[in-house]
Design a protein around this motif. Structure first.
Motif, PDB file in Angstrom:
ATOM      1  N   ALA A 168       0.834  -1.208   0.000  1.00  0.00           N
ATOM      2  CA  ALA A 168       0.000   0.000   0.000  1.00  0.00           C
ATOM      3  C   ALA A 168       0.868   1.258   0.000  1.00  0.00           C
ATOM      4  O   ALA A 168       0.570   2.225  -0.706  1.00  0.00           O
ATOM      5  N   LYS A 185      -8.536   7.423  -1.703  1.00  0.00           N
ATOM      6  CA  LYS A 185      -9.012   6.089  -1.338  1.00  0.00           C
ATOM      7  C   LYS A 185      -7.853   5.158  -0.975  1.00  0.00           C
ATOM      8  O   LYS A 185      -7.940   4.369  -0.024  1.00  0.00           O
ATOM      9  N   SER A 186      -6.764   5.269  -1.690  1.00  0.00           N
ATOM     10  CA  SER A 186      -5.599   4.444  -1.395  1.00  0.00           C
ATOM     11  C   SER A 186      -4.996   4.825  -0.039  1.00  0.00           C
ATOM     12  O   SER A 186      -4.594   3.949   0.742  1.00  0.00           O
ATOM     13  N   ALA A 220      -7.189   3.371   2.604  1.00  0.00           N
ATOM     14  CA  ALA A 220      -6.927   1.932   2.746  1.00  0.00           C
ATOM     15  C   ALA A 220      -5.660   1.701   3.565  1.00  0.00           C
ATOM     16  O   ALA A 220      -5.608   0.802   4.417  1.00  0.00           O
ATOM     17  N   SER A 268      -6.412   2.192   7.139  1.00  0.00           N
ATOM     18  CA  SER A 268      -7.151   1.037   7.654  1.00  0.00           C
ATOM     19  C   SER A 268      -6.213  -0.124   7.968  1.00  0.00           C
ATOM     20  O   SER A 268      -6.402  -0.834   8.962  1.00  0.00           O
TER      21      SER A 268
END
Length: 100
Positions: A30, A57-58, A61, A64
């Motif tokens: 990521a 969005k990346s 992520a 997360s």
């Protein structure tokens, strides 16, 4: 009975270590993606607005995955407490930090 508990605990520990390694690998991938996107934008000489949604969005992520890693570290600590509660001794589980 202690041998059975030890064998069962080892199965859980093996899965825990595998998950810790998988999360670290996912974090690495990521991070690589998050680094590649702005580099690619610059190389292609595109305006900053192009791909911003994908970058957001990346990055989300990635955050997360960081939270997932934190929760697994907490799980590891809780399992260590459970190990002590059922009377199992500490055994070396990795090669980075020696345990007695």
């Amino acid at each position: 009975m202690p041998r059975t508990r030890q064998a069962v605990a080892q199965k859980v520990a093996d899965r825990l270590f595998a998950l810790e390694n998988a999360i670290d690998a996912a974090l690495t991938r990521a991070a690589e993606l998050n680094a590649a996107m702005p580099e690619a934008r610059g190389e292609a000489r595109l305006p900053a607005m192009i791909g911003q949604d994908a970058f957001d969005k990346s990055a989300e992520a990635f955050a997360s995955l960081v939270l997932a890693r934190r929760r697994i570290v907490e799980t590891h600590q809780s399992l260590d407490l459970a190990r002590a509660q059922i009377g199992l001794k500490v055994v070396a589980g990795g090669d980075l930090i020696a345990k007695p």
